[in-house]
Design a protein around this motif. Structure first.
Motif, PDB file in Angstrom:
ATOM      1  N   LEU A  46      34.156  52.234  40.613  1.00  0.00           N
ATOM      2  CA  LEU A  46      35.351  52.873  41.147  1.00  0.00           C
ATOM      3  C   LEU A  46      36.218  51.861  41.901  1.00  0.00           C
ATOM      4  CD1 LEU A  46      36.809  55.585  41.423  1.00  0.00           C
ATOM      5  CD2 LEU A  46      35.538  55.944  43.534  1.00  0.00           C
ATOM      6  N   VAL A  47      35.586  50.951  42.638  1.00  0.00           N
ATOM      7  CA  VAL A  47      36.336  49.908  43.339  1.00  0.00           C
ATOM      8  C   VAL A  47      37.098  49.039  42.330  1.00  0.00           C
ATOM      9  CG1 VAL A  47      36.078  47.779  44.694  1.00  0.00           C
ATOM     10  CG2 VAL A  47      34.858  49.847  45.382  1.00  0.00           C
ATOM     11  N   VAL A  48      36.419  48.643  41.251  1.00  0.00           N
ATOM     12  CA  VAL A  48      37.080  47.824  40.227  1.00  0.00           C
ATOM     13  C   VAL A  48      38.182  48.622  39.534  1.00  0.00           C
ATOM     14  CG1 VAL A  48      36.742  46.642  38.019  1.00  0.00           C
ATOM     15  CG2 VAL A  48      35.111  46.301  39.875  1.00  0.00           C
ATOM     16  N   LEU A  49      37.905  49.874  39.225  1.00  0.00           N
ATOM     17  CA  LEU A  49      38.901  50.711  38.561  1.00  0.00           C
ATOM     18  C   LEU A  49      40.154  50.869  39.423  1.00  0.00           C
ATOM     19  CD1 LEU A  49      39.538  52.543  36.125  1.00  0.00           C
ATOM     20  CD2 LEU A  49      38.624  54.417  37.480  1.00  0.00           C
ATOM     21  N   ILE A  50      39.967  51.112  40.698  1.00  0.00           N
ATOM     22  CA  ILE A  50      41.120  51.262  41.586  1.00  0.00           C
ATOM     23  C   ILE A  50      41.805  49.913  41.791  1.00  0.00           C
ATOM     24  CG2 ILE A  50      41.804  51.759  43.965  1.00  0.00           C
ATOM     25  CD1 ILE A  50      39.634  53.975  43.921  1.00  0.00           C
ATOM     26  N   GLY A  51      41.003  48.864  41.989  1.00  0.00           N
ATOM     27  CA  GLY A  51      41.568  47.550  42.266  1.00  0.00           C
ATOM     28  C   GLY A  51      42.355  46.961  41.114  1.00  0.00           C
ATOM     29  N   LEU A  52      41.781  47.004  39.933  1.00  0.00           N
ATOM     30  CA  LEU A  52      42.467  46.425  38.766  1.00  0.00           C
ATOM     31  C   LEU A  52      43.267  47.467  37.994  1.00  0.00           C
ATOM     32  CD1 LEU A  52      39.825  43.916  37.371  1.00  0.00           C
ATOM     33  CD2 LEU A  52      41.791  43.463  38.844  1.00  0.00           C
ATOM     34  N   GLY A  53      42.744  48.666  37.911  1.00  0.00           N
ATOM     35  CA  GLY A  53      43.446  49.724  37.180  1.00  0.00           C
ATOM     36  C   GLY A  53      44.678  50.215  37.918  1.00  0.00           C
ATOM     37  N   GLY A  54      44.707  50.019  39.214  1.00  0.00           N
ATOM     38  CA  GLY A  54      45.865  50.434  39.985  1.00  0.00           C
ATOM     39  C   GLY A  54      47.046  49.502  39.868  1.00  0.00           C
ATOM     40  N   ASN A  74      55.708  35.186  36.637  1.00  0.00           N
ATOM     41  CA  ASN A  74      55.796  36.565  37.129  1.00  0.00           C
ATOM     42  C   ASN A  74      54.537  36.945  37.904  1.00  0.00           C
ATOM     43  OD1 ASN A  74      58.304  36.938  36.038  1.00  0.00           O
ATOM     44  ND2 ASN A  74      57.530  37.954  34.174  1.00  0.00           N
ATOM     45  N   LEU A  75      54.733  37.709  38.978  1.00  0.00           N
ATOM     46  CA  LEU A  75      53.636  38.131  39.844  1.00  0.00           C
ATOM     47  C   LEU A  75      52.525  38.879  39.091  1.00  0.00           C
ATOM     48  CD1 LEU A  75      52.540  38.217  42.734  1.00  0.00           C
ATOM     49  CD2 LEU A  75      53.757  40.380  43.014  1.00  0.00           C
ATOM     50  N   PRO A  76      52.842  39.790  38.174  1.00  0.00           N
ATOM     51  CA  PRO A  76      51.754  40.471  37.458  1.00  0.00           C
ATOM     52  C   PRO A  76      50.821  39.502  36.729  1.00  0.00           C
ATOM     53  CG  PRO A  76      53.791  41.653  37.100  1.00  0.00           C
ATOM     54  CD  PRO A  76      54.142  40.382  37.822  1.00  0.00           C
ATOM     55  N   LEU A  80      46.893  39.239  37.660  1.00  0.00           N
ATOM     56  CA  LEU A  80      45.888  39.518  36.626  1.00  0.00           C
ATOM     57  C   LEU A  80      45.164  38.260  36.159  1.00  0.00           C
ATOM     58  CD1 LEU A  80      47.778  42.176  34.504  1.00  0.00           C
ATOM     59  CD2 LEU A  80      45.863  42.542  36.058  1.00  0.00           C
ATOM     60  N   GLY A  81      45.869  37.145  36.110  1.00  0.00           N
ATOM     61  CA  GLY A  81      45.266  35.918  35.600  1.00  0.00           C
ATOM     62  C   GLY A  81      44.476  35.126  36.615  1.00  0.00           C
ATOM     63  N   LEU A  82      44.873  35.199  37.877  1.00  0.00           N
ATOM     64  CA  LEU A  82      44.196  34.378  38.885  1.00  0.00           C
ATOM     65  C   LEU A  82      43.453  35.197  39.942  1.00  0.00           C
ATOM     66  CD1 LEU A  82      46.893  31.616  39.489  1.00  0.00           C
ATOM     67  CD2 LEU A  82      44.837  31.476  38.083  1.00  0.00           C
ATOM     68  N   PHE A  87      38.371  38.575  42.784  1.00  0.00           N
ATOM     69  CA  PHE A  87      38.086  39.975  43.092  1.00  0.00           C
ATOM     70  C   PHE A  87      36.816  40.434  42.374  1.00  0.00           C
ATOM     71  CE2 PHE A  87      38.654  44.453  41.744  1.00  0.00           C
ATOM     72  CZ  PHE A  87      38.570  45.060  42.987  1.00  0.00           C
ATOM     73  N   LEU A  88      36.720  40.134  41.080  1.00  0.00           N
ATOM     74  CA  LEU A  88      35.545  40.541  40.315  1.00  0.00           C
ATOM     75  C   LEU A  88      34.290  39.822  40.778  1.00  0.00           C
ATOM     76  CD1 LEU A  88      37.063  40.800  36.736  1.00  0.00           C
ATOM     77  CD2 LEU A  88      36.302  42.673  38.210  1.00  0.00           C
ATOM     78  N   ILE A  89      34.412  38.563  41.138  1.00  0.00           N
ATOM     79  CA  ILE A  89      33.257  37.822  41.650  1.00  0.00           C
ATOM     80  C   ILE A  89      32.790  38.421  42.972  1.00  0.00           C
ATOM     81  CG2 ILE A  89      32.554  35.596  42.622  1.00  0.00           C
ATOM     82  CD1 ILE A  89      34.264  34.298  40.384  1.00  0.00           C
ATOM     83  N   THR A  90      33.723  38.781  43.823  1.00  0.00           N
ATOM     84  CA  THR A  90      33.373  39.398  45.108  1.00  0.00           C
ATOM     85  C   THR A  90      32.700  40.749  44.905  1.00  0.00           C
ATOM     86  OG1 THR A  90      35.229  38.270  46.165  1.00  0.00           O
ATOM     87  CG2 THR A  90      34.296  40.157  47.325  1.00  0.00           C
ATOM     88  N   VAL A  91      33.229  41.546  44.010  1.00  0.00           N
ATOM     89  CA  VAL A  91      32.620  42.851  43.731  1.00  0.00           C
ATOM     90  C   VAL A  91      31.217  42.657  43.146  1.00  0.00           C
ATOM     91  CG1 VAL A  91      32.779  44.926  42.290  1.00  0.00           C
ATOM     92  CG2 VAL A  91      34.791  44.086  43.486  1.00  0.00           C
TER      93      VAL A  91
END
Length: 115
Positions: A46-54, A74-76, A80-82, A87-91
């Motif tokens: 859920l954390v990943v879904l909210i963090g990246l899916g949001g 561009n910021l997106p 998404l690229g960096l 974030f995923l490593i921390t999760v």
């Protein structure tokens, strides 16, 4: 003193036997561990879904944020690229730590002396 040590060892041994022989008590203990691990996995998902899916929602709701450029990119794309990898490593790190804590709690429960 010696009786307490013997009683503690017999309790731990009895619990190990219940786990090994898959008795009702052993099954309940293992089921509790599996539930705890599943609940943890669902929370972290859920954390990943909210963090990246949001992020797509953010860029759709606030298009000006999606048009921001940093160093000509561009910021997106930067997010998404960096930023997604740390974030995923921390999760993942948090998941491993919390899963190990669940397993340690299970081990402590199994080896806890009878009161």
């Amino acid at each position: 003193m010696l009786a307490e040590v013997s009683r503690r060892d017999s309790r731990a041994e009895r619990t190990r036997v219940e786990l090994a022989q898959q008795t009702r008590v052993g099954e309940a203990l293992v089921r509790g561990l599996v539930r705890a691990q599943l609940a943890l996995a669902l929370r972290m998902s859920l954390v990943v879904l909210i963090g990246l899916g949001g992020l797509p929602w953010l860029f759709a709701i606030a298009p000006a944020v999606g048009r921001v450029t940093v160093f000509g990119v561009n910021l997106p794309w930067l997010v998404l690229g960096l930023a997604s990898f740390p974030f995923l490593i921390t999760v993942g790190w948090a998941y491993v730590r919390l899963a190990e804590r669940n397993e340690q709690d299970f081990t402590d429960l199994v080896q806890r002396p009878e009161r």
